[in-house]
Structure formats: structure tokens, C-alpha cells
Write a protein that holds these residues in place. Structure first.
Motif, PDB file in Angstrom:
ATOM      1  N   LEU A 179      -3.621  32.004   2.001  1.00  0.00           N
ATOM      2  CA  LEU A 179      -2.990  32.721   3.099  1.00  0.00           C
ATOM      3  C   LEU A 179      -3.823  33.966   3.305  1.00  0.00           C
ATOM      4  CD1 LEU A 179      -0.475  32.921   5.032  1.00  0.00           C
ATOM      5  CD2 LEU A 179       0.481  34.486   3.359  1.00  0.00           C
ATOM      6  N   ILE A 180      -4.374  34.107   4.527  1.00  0.00           N
ATOM      7  CA  ILE A 180      -5.173  35.299   4.799  1.00  0.00           C
ATOM      8  C   ILE A 180      -4.389  36.222   5.722  1.00  0.00           C
ATOM      9  CG2 ILE A 180      -6.480  34.127   6.649  1.00  0.00           C
ATOM     10  CD1 ILE A 180      -8.849  35.981   5.911  1.00  0.00           C
ATOM     11  N   ARG A 181      -4.352  37.506   5.329  1.00  0.00           N
ATOM     12  CA  ARG A 181      -3.700  38.530   6.161  1.00  0.00           C
ATOM     13  C   ARG A 181      -4.759  39.545   6.588  1.00  0.00           C
ATOM     14  NH1 ARG A 181       0.828  38.845   2.097  1.00  0.00           N
ATOM     15  NH2 ARG A 181       2.473  37.546   2.968  1.00  0.00           N
ATOM     16  N   CYS A 182      -4.903  39.733   7.891  1.00  0.00           N
ATOM     17  CA  CYS A 182      -5.768  40.791   8.430  1.00  0.00           C
ATOM     18  C   CYS A 182      -4.833  41.661   9.240  1.00  0.00           C
ATOM     19  CB  CYS A 182      -6.844  40.209   9.331  1.00  0.00           C
ATOM     20  SG  CYS A 182      -7.837  38.949   8.525  1.00  0.00           S
ATOM     21  N   GLY A 183      -4.418  42.766   8.703  1.00  0.00           N
ATOM     22  CA  GLY A 183      -3.364  43.546   9.346  1.00  0.00           C
ATOM     23  C   GLY A 183      -2.138  42.660   9.437  1.00  0.00           C
ATOM     24  N   THR A 218      -1.915  39.947  11.235  1.00  0.00           N
ATOM     25  CA  THR A 218      -2.280  38.547  11.472  1.00  0.00           C
ATOM     26  C   THR A 218      -2.204  37.788  10.154  1.00  0.00           C
ATOM     27  OG1 THR A 218      -3.607  38.904  13.432  1.00  0.00           O
ATOM     28  CG2 THR A 218      -4.250  37.054  12.042  1.00  0.00           C
ATOM     29  N   GLN A 219      -1.512  36.631  10.170  1.00  0.00           N
ATOM     30  CA  GLN A 219      -1.388  35.816   8.959  1.00  0.00           C
ATOM     31  C   GLN A 219      -1.716  34.369   9.285  1.00  0.00           C
ATOM     32  OE1 GLN A 219       2.179  36.142   6.710  1.00  0.00           O
ATOM     33  NE2 GLN A 219       2.604  38.231   7.368  1.00  0.00           N
ATOM     34  N   VAL A 220      -2.697  33.818   8.594  1.00  0.00           N
ATOM     35  CA  VAL A 220      -3.094  32.433   8.827  1.00  0.00           C
ATOM     36  C   VAL A 220      -3.052  31.681   7.496  1.00  0.00           C
ATOM     37  CG1 VAL A 220      -4.846  30.892   9.788  1.00  0.00           C
ATOM     38  CG2 VAL A 220      -4.628  33.223  10.666  1.00  0.00           C
ATOM     39  N   LEU A 229       0.704  31.806  11.195  1.00  0.00           N
ATOM     40  CA  LEU A 229       2.122  32.110  11.001  1.00  0.00           C
ATOM     41  C   LEU A 229       2.517  33.326  11.836  1.00  0.00           C
ATOM     42  CD1 LEU A 229       2.604  31.656   7.141  1.00  0.00           C
ATOM     43  CD2 LEU A 229       2.468  29.931   8.941  1.00  0.00           C
ATOM     44  N   GLN A 230       1.565  34.238  11.984  1.00  0.00           N
ATOM     45  CA  GLN A 230       1.818  35.454  12.753  1.00  0.00           C
ATOM     46  C   GLN A 230       0.488  35.897  13.346  1.00  0.00           C
ATOM     47  OE1 GLN A 230       5.057  38.192  11.160  1.00  0.00           O
ATOM     48  NE2 GLN A 230       3.266  39.493  11.046  1.00  0.00           N
ATOM     49  N   GLY A 253     -10.744  32.811   6.230  1.00  0.00           N
ATOM     50  CA  GLY A 253      -9.824  32.166   5.285  1.00  0.00           C
ATOM     51  C   GLY A 253     -10.160  30.693   5.100  1.00  0.00           C
ATOM     52  N   GLY A 254     -10.598  30.058   6.163  1.00  0.00           N
ATOM     53  CA  GLY A 254     -10.958  28.639   6.076  1.00  0.00           C
ATOM     54  C   GLY A 254     -12.094  28.426   5.090  1.00  0.00           C
TER      55      GLY A 254
END
Lengths: 233, 233, 233, 233, 233, 233
Positions: free
Chosen positions: A30-34, A36-38, A119-120, A132-133
Motif C-alpha cells: 500500500l503506497i501513500r503519497c500524502g 493518495t493511497q494505492v 483507494l483514495q 508502488g507497482g
């Protein structure tokens, strides 16, 4: 002009990468940039699509947003019976980027599909999906004992011109009023794999384009460090 | 016979409900039942579909599994151009269950769509969607100041017969070899809203059916307590 | 309160099953339950879908309503490019029910598809599809000399609570104002294969649920007698 | 050469038209031409599609075969997500034919949709759909008190050349080895509304084409008598 | 009454056939009939669809209009997710017509697909597709050394009744107010392969039908001469 | 190393733009870049999609390849029921590029759709679509008397690295073995509207990226001269 979240113009948002978020995928994070969640999941299958030469492997990506990833709910693709054209464009970008890291002969006759589900979304979902990929892909290759198929790493970030100022890693508010938006995917060696730039509100000079690429290069270096920590941790 | 994870036959898996997991949805939660994880987001729109009488509101649900929610990756609905029939069945169940909690006249001319996206599936995703979907719905009603539209609460769980023993809250390994699988949705008052039972490996007696309903009733009481804690917390 | 058509609360509507209604299908019947009419055709193909183990057979069902089966014309699925979610749910139920009658190893590597097409719908189309579908299936097995693959029979009926009274075999007018609607599929031995109950207007107690199951059991016994007469006739 | 069912070359198969077969449609019939059976239902809606001039009505048709209407089961359109091109062609023909009978200004702002669903197909389903569709349409117009919108009647039949002999009203066995296949739709006045002819195995002379039209004209006269009896009966 | 473009009633529009318009197709032409322009491309593949007997070949056609082929832009089929029913009907006609020219055994196990894409439509696009499609087909057969598979040639034209006068080769303005519209496909020997006639505004007598066929026959003879010149030139 | 067609590395292929190729579109042209041929038609409609602010207009593009535009025939989108993801990506690019030329307020409440249909593809179809699409757009604006809505012009070309040499305007043979492929869309003022670069066989340095942009800038200047001649001619 101060940025909405107080960052310097050449500063990334806080990045967090949680590896192995999904217990079934061969590799995931799960990557969060601020905000943004993918969720990125790499799945390995022991067969390849018809267009792949015998003895080689294939890496592909799919990208989708959950209906409420954004400020307003959007309909699911299936209820419109159409893959969102924006998703089609993005998943082609992510797929090309991840293929740039892999030696297909060393991978062997396998397909790795990297699913990037937002997700967001708060800006920068396509670049977060690449960054993240890559982590999901690298974890999957380790899991199946095929690390040697990894030629390099990739990471990605966007930069843009907002109110005439070049800025790194636009969040949604910045992105939605950006005059120019450009993103780069780069390798561990600092070379380009992909570059895509668009004048949203106005056209831009070749000099401006160069400045944005330089900003991206700086941001990607930081992302690469985080990727390494996660993968080595 | 001991259960695979050591639980008693009438024991739920560990439950966790993280409210407000998504920052954009009017109400949301991530519900974990053992290794099953479902993201539930309730979105409010100020209009209703054509079939709804004037002055009333509507509550509906959508259900989907991410491609790698399971042990094997499955294709996205959009790449097959068909909503999975299983998803169609489940989202109808979740929608009916959530509508049972809401006074549509008090809701007013609004639609609340509860998206249940399974991030990880280990059995019981439809009942987790009902239980978590209720929490998302209640949070959304609170957010828009329409708590009074909430008539009751709902929660759901499954029970089944595995190797001739009735058991509560089957995980995937149990579910995939269950002889009978039954799930109940119940209100705060302990009344049924939905019951669905299937003989997978064999038919079952009316007495067995009653026993499974009783097991469910017990589990749902525990779930209701957790829902209350989350919503009051 | 008297029922709309003067029946006792525990009385079925008039049932008629015309076997071999279609001359091409291996087995077929037209089933009439009051004004509900369903054409059931069982088709045998000498191959099985990929998920079926070698040496075994498969039984599946499809369900559809003709556009003017109801009081108002509805659009065909193909003009909406979507299988109706209700049809998807029902054909899964019918398929599971019919599979419960068949020993797949004795069937051998064949697929039997039972098409249930509603010519006229006046409530109870899903249960009529199970009851008639069983007749079509049994006739087809006889035609191909595989009667020994038949382990048991199935029949189905609904019961509901209308104006606080439990009633058997709801017609459309009753169904559309039912407070609770429940249907059961049972074997020749009086055991359950499927149970589905829904609180449409209100929730229902476990005691009410039991009463409705008992009503269904009574109706199914009568249906089983008619099935036998048709198949032996 | 004798015909397979012993008919004379200019003889129709036995025709039966059961009016009001469906209790909900404004007009309906089941038409049997030999072993071909088509259920025709005319539905009236009080609105028209956008392309229709204000103050006028519209008549349209839909055509479909049930999966087991034929010797082999065919997949439903919805499972292929495509309207069968053959059905598309036929429903356009039926629609044009039925529109030829109706004065759209006298019909007023209504749409009549005539659904032709083939329960069993043994050749001649498109012409049976026109002949039966007309009966359903006329019954519906009577039901809504708009008989004066009926300008004329239509009926249809096919003729073909089989083993070098012109024959009327081909059944499936004849049709599947016909060298030439031609069908006509004609009005009460014996004028053509539609003509479609195809050389399947060989081309055909203008003289042959004329002979087939004359055969059709003879058959249509007989069909018209049956239609009248049914409608007046 | 004079025709809109001053032609005699039995006169074709100016015809032009540019062979080999597309450099990749095995055979191709651009056919212009007045302002109607259709690009016809014949593609050869070394395999056949499942329904074709071993040792034989197959010829098929696809027909489509570019979005702005007409006076008003129309949506692409893909944006409606439906093949236009009119296109479905026309491509079946073109396919049957072209198959009438080919000896499938001599063709061998190959499929020839003739794509007819209307760049500009001014009436008569289906008959232009047959006439031009034949040229593309013949060129493709020559290219792959299979000329001997060509049994005959086909060409097509329409005729109609406009303001009570029979006319050959209707342009759009004539077509859109025609009372009767009929088209014929004929072989080199002057025999019919296809005939399709429709009374748009009124029904038509058998005598009128014959007169229109005779008009078509005359026009097709002229088209055949042009086809020969192009193929021999 | 000499180029396959003898061009200098910074030389465009022969360009031809035939204006008003389609007689119905408000603006149209056929653009030929070497063997690439794209038909561009601009259609004006007096309404706008919902997302467009009142009082403003909209410009959009659609892109498609005819089935035999390429060396091998490809299936039509409609037969796969999916817009090709590549087409989705390209039509987004063309749409953004053309919107950059237009002052939406001066356009007023109209939509201009520019259809780019590739009749023959030999590399560079997306850039030809932008260059030709601009001509069609400008002609349409002139036709409807809205030239003042045109803020600037756009043209596009690709450059790439083939066997380590930077080259302008790759044809298919070059494109299919290019190591890097980059394309630019630029305005009359020589500013960028879009840039998209991809490392196909290897990554590329920032310096290489700059060199390719400079090559494109040179080619676009030449294209702009041709556009002007066509529009002024």
C-alpha cells in the motif's frame, strides 16, 4: 506564494510504503503519497499471452479507482460497460514502465500482472502506481526466486506549473488548477523511461519543460531511496 | 474436531472496524473479520432514482472484489464486460439489508450508495459487507444530520455444517468444504431481515436449519456490540 | 381475511405440468402455477465446462422473463447489455437446486442446461422454475438413459406473511404487498436444499421463519406428488 | 418428388392462431405453422421515441429465439453481449411490415412494441412473426379503442426452390437444402410490402423469382382468411 | 418530373472504381457512385471459422459507416456498444452476395473478409459495397493466385418509385422520399443472387415489382462493364 | 546508416493535405504523411456535454483505425465490444491538443467533434491526426463564422532513436525497431502543448530527450507552413 500544505516547491509529500499489505498476492504494497493511497498487488501466473515469444515472460498492469476514491462518487466501469479511457491510458503507462525493469528472458514463461487500485485519490495516482507497482513487482520476483530478472528499478513523480511557479508532486488542489502538468518515470540510473507533459491552461516553452524534468529527477531520487529501504527492510 | 484456527464452534473470528477509513466518503469503515477485509464507503447524493416515490429517499449497495482479493487472481468484471453474477446476488442482499434500517421518508430525497469493496477475502465477505456497510451508513447519516432516519441496526454472519459439526463464522478453508452454508442478517431487536441457506454437499433437515439460525443469532449479538462501540466511540 | 383468489392460507394454486412441450429439447415441460407459466427445457451437451473434474458431469440453469411476462413490458436484457441482476440471482438458485438431485459421476462428461423462460409471471416464477426444471431434467436423463444419475427430486414453493397472516404460494398481488417472503427448495426426503427469506416490509422473528418453512414443507409435498404423476404418466 | 410431409408444392403447413395467449399484453397470440411456434405480444406505451413527429405514433417489433427453439441449443444473446445479427435483420423486417398497416396519426402518441419470441422453430419463423404479429397488433388496437388506425392487414410466407421444384412454405428440412429462398409480406389488397429473396445454392432467373412471388401470393391469401377468422371470432 | 441531378429515370450516377486504393489489403478499391464513396478492402487469412467444412474456404463481409459519412454525424457503434442493426443487415447481404461468386473448395482453407467502409454516403451504399466488394475480392484472389475460385461476378444496384415514377439508382434525396425501394444483386449471367424490396410509403403491386427488377437488371449490366474494365485494365 | 526511404535524419516524409475531402462535414481533410493516410472530419453540433460551463463550447476528438489500415487486418472495436485502449489514449491526446487552439467562450455553446479515421497506417498516425485535425477544425470554424475562436494553431510530429541515431518522423519500419519514441504537439508560437516520450528498448538520458524535442520542433515548423498554405489556399 506558499503551497497549500506548506511544502517547498521542490518537496515531495510524505511517502509511506507498507509492503505485503495483501496476504495472497506474490508481492504487494500500500503506497501513500500524502492523501493518495494505492493498493498495488503483483500476481504471478505460469503462462503468457499469445503475443509473447516462446521462452519469455510478460509484465502488465491494470489500474482502477474505487468508486469513492475521489471527492465525488463515480460510477463503476462495469455499470457503464466501458473501461474508463483515463484508466486505459494510465494502465498502459504503468505496464510500459514496469516492463522496463524486467529481463523477459530471465523471467521465463510467466505473466506478472500488477493491479493498482486507488483507494483514495488526491493527485499523483498514476505516478504512485508506478512507484508502488515497482515495489510489488520486486517483492513478487523475490518470492518466486526470480530476482535476477530485475534489470533496474523505476519510480515516478509529477511536476507542474501552478500560478507560474514550477512545483514538484502536485496534490489534487494544485493539480486541478495547474497550467502545465508533466510526469516522468525514471530508472535507478536516472534515465527516463516515460515522459508525459500537457499544457492544461496554456502552452509551455521548451525551457519550462526542461525545468520540470529536472524537478521530477530530484523527486524520483528521493522515492528511489524509500523503495530501497522498503525492499531491503 | 478442532477448528483450523482453534476457535470454539460458536466463536467469531477477531473483528476490527476502523471508522472513517476513507476521507472523502460521508461515512466509511474498513472491516476486518479474521483475514477478510472489506472497505465500506457510504456516499450521499441529493437525488433519487426514478422508481422512488416523491419525498422519499433510497439506499443501495454495490459489492466487488479486487482482482487479487483471493488466493488466485480473478479477472475484473470490466474485462469480461459482465458484472459477476455472484456480485449481483450479493449486492442485492446488502442493499435489502441496509434498506431495512432506514426510514425513507425521514431520509428525504437522497440516495445513499454503500460501496463494499473486498480488499482481501477469506470467507464471509457478504456478511462482513452488511456489518461494515451498516457502520458506514450510520456514519454518513450522522454526517448529514439525518440520524433520525435510522430505525434499527443490522449485522450479519454465516454459520455452516463442516464435517457434520455446526460452526459459526466460517473462514475460507471451512467454507470451501462446508456441507451446508447459511447466513442471517438480523436487526438490533434480534429479528431476521434476511436468511439464505444452501446445501452444498448434502441437503439438511429443518432441525439443522434451526440450529444454524441460533448460532448466527448468537454471533450477531456480539457483532452488534462492536458496531455500537465503534459508532459511539 | 380471505385470500384474493379464495384459497386457504395453506393451499397451493392450481398446478399443471405439460411434459415434452418442446419437441427438440431432450426433456421439457410447461409448468403452470396459477397464472404463472414457465417453459423449462433441458438440453444435453457432450462436454463440460473447464472447472468440472474429469469424468464428471455438470448441471446448470438459465432463467429469463419474456418482455411481456409481466403487467408492464420490460426491456430485454440484450437491449440493456446486462443480464438482469434478479435473473442472475435466480438462475444461480435454480442451478444449485437441480445439481442437488444429480450424481455427477454417474452423469458422466455431459452438461445439462435447463432453460427456464417465463412466458407469464404472476408470482412464484423462481420456485416454478425449480419444480418444472426438475421435471425437464428428469425427462432428459430418461431420454439419454441416465436415470441412475438421479439421486433425489427437488421441488420448491414460497410462503409469506401478508397482512400479518402466513400464507403459502403467494400470487403477484399477495407478493407485492407481502411483509415477509420466504422460499424453500426441498428434496424427496423432505430435507432442505435452499432456503431464502427476506423481510420486505418489516423484519421477522425466528418463530415466524419456522412457521413459513413448515408451510413450504407442506406445499412441496403436494408438488412432489404432481411431479411423480407427470413423470410416471 | 414428394415433400417430406406429403404436402402439395403450393400447400401451406397446418396453421393455428390462438388469440390472447398472454393475459397481460394488450394483444397477443400464439401462432403455429407446422412445428414452428411463435408467441406474439403487442404492448402499448403512452410515449414515442424521439424520432417520431409530434402527434404521431410508432410501431416496432422485437424478435428472438428461445435457446432451445432449435435442434441444437444456442446461447442467449445476453451471454454473447450481442443481438444476433439474424435477429436484428428479422426484427427490422417485422417492424417495417407492421408499420405498413397503421396510420400513425390515428394511432396518436403511442408506441406499440410487438415481441415475437420463437418457442420452437421449424422454418418460416420470420414470416410467422409477421402473420402472428399482425394479429397481436390488431387485438391491441381493438383493446385500446384505436381500430381505426388500422389501414390494412399484413401476412407473410416463404417459398423456395428445392431440388429444382418451387414450393410454398418451407419447413426446416426443406429450407436447409433450398437452392433459392424468397419471402413476401403482402397486404389485404394483395400488394407487396416486403420481398426478400436469396440464392443459397445457386442464382435464380427473373422468371423463377416471379413464380415464387406468385406462390407466396397464393399462400398469403389463405393466411389472411385465417387471420380474419381469429380476429372476428 | 425531372430528377434532382438531371439524370434519365433509367440512368446510373457516374461510377468510378479506383483499384488498389489501400496498399496493405490483398485486394481493394474505392468505389464512387455519385457522391457515395465506399472503401472496400479484401483481407486473406489462412484459416477458417469453425462452421466451415474441412478443405473449404469462407468469404465474409463487414460494413460500417464513418461517423460523418452522412449529413449529420452519427455516433460510432463502439460508443453505443452495439453494432448498428442496419449495418448487421447490410453486411449479411454483402457476405451472401460475395459468397455466390466463389467456389469454396477451390478457395481452400482460407477466409477472405471484405471490409466495406462508407467514407461518404449519398444513397446506395449497400449496393456500392457489393459492386466494389466484388472488385476487391477479385483482386485479392488474383494476388494469391486463386482466380480459378471465382465462379462468376456480382454487382448490385437499387431502383425505386419516387413520386409514382420508377427510377434507377436513387441518390439520398430520392431515397429519402421514395415510396418503394428495391435492390438486386445479379451475376455475370444476369441471374439474381439477392432481391430486397420495401414499400416505404405505400405497398406496391407485383407488376411494379417486376418493373423495378427490370430497371435494376439494366443498371447492373452497365456496372458489370465497369468492373471488367477495372479488373482487366 | 541511411534511412529506409533515403531521407535525412531531420527530414519529414512527403506531406499532402487535401482539404474538404468529405462534403458533409463542416470541415475536413485527408492528410497523407508518407504512406499514412488519415481522414479528419470536424462536425459541429449546437449543444455541449454536461460538464461544460454555460456559455462555453467544447472540442473533442475520436480516433479509429479501419480494420485493414495495417499490414495485418485487425478486428473492429465493436466485434470485441471494447474501444481499443490505444485508440482511447490517442483520442484523448488529439482532443487535448485541439482544445489548446480554441477560445471556448468565443466558440459559444457548440461542440466540435473531430473524427480521425486512419485509412492507412504507416507510423505517425497520432501526430498526423493532430496536424490534420487542426486543419479540419479551422475549416469548420471558418464555415460557421467562428474563426475568431481560434487562438493559435497546433501541429505534431514524432522523433525517435533508431540504432542509436535520432531521427525525425519515423515510418512504420523505423518505429517498430525504435529504441526511444517521442512526440510533440506545438503551437504556432513554437510552444509545447503535449510531449510524450517512451523508452521502448532502453531508457534514455535527459540530454537525448532534449535532442528529440529539438528535432520535433524543427519538423513542426515545416508542418505549420503546409497547414497555412492549405488553409489560405
Amino acid at each position: 506564494m506558499a503551497r497549500i500544505d506548506g511544502r517547498a516547491n521542490d518537496q515531495l509529500r510524505p511517502i509511506e510504503i507498507i509492503p505485503n499489505f495483501n496476504r495472497f498476492a506474490e508481492g504487494s504494497c500500500l503506497i501513500r503519497c500524502g492523501n493518495t493511497q494505492v493498493l498495488c498487488c503483483a500476481s504471478v501466473e505460469e503462462r503468457t499471452p499469445p503475443h509473447v515469444p516462446e521462452g519469455e515472460g510478460w509484465v502488465t498492469a491494470e489500474y482502477s479507482m474505487l468508486p469513492r476514491a475521489n471527492r465525488e462518487r463515480s460510477k463503476r466501469d462495469i455499470s457503464k460497460l466501458k473501461l474508463s479511457p483515463r484508466s486505459a491510458e494510465i494502465q498502459r503507462l504503468v505496464g510500459r514502465s514496469l516492463r522496463a525493469c524486467v529481463d523477459m528472458t530471465k523471467l521465463g514463461e510467466r505473466t506478472i500482472t500488477v493491479d493498482c487500485d486507488v483507494l483514495q485519490g488526491d493527485g499523483g495516482t498514476r505516478t504512485a502506481s508506478v512507484t508502488g507497482g515497482y515495489v510489488a513487482l520486486a517483492l513478487a520476483l523475490k518470492k518466486i526466486g526470480a530476482e535476477d530478472a530485475l534489470k533496474t528499478s523505476v519510480a515516478a513523480v509529477s511536476a507542474g506549473i501552478v500560478e507560474e511557479q514550477p512545483m514538484l508532486d502536485l496534490c489534487y488542489e494544485e493539480d486541478s488548477c495547474a497550467q502545465v502538468d508533466l510526469n516522468c518515470v525514471m530508472t535507478a540510473e536516472g534515465e527516463l523511461v516515460e515522459i508525459q507533459g500537457t499544457g492544461e491552461g496554456r502552452s509551455f516553452t521548451i525551457a519550462e519543460q526542461r525545468e520540470l524534468v529536472d524537478l521530477c529527477a530530484k523527486g524520483i531520487e528521493a522515492l528511489r531511496t524509500i523503495q530501497k529501504q522498503v525492499l531491503e527492510g
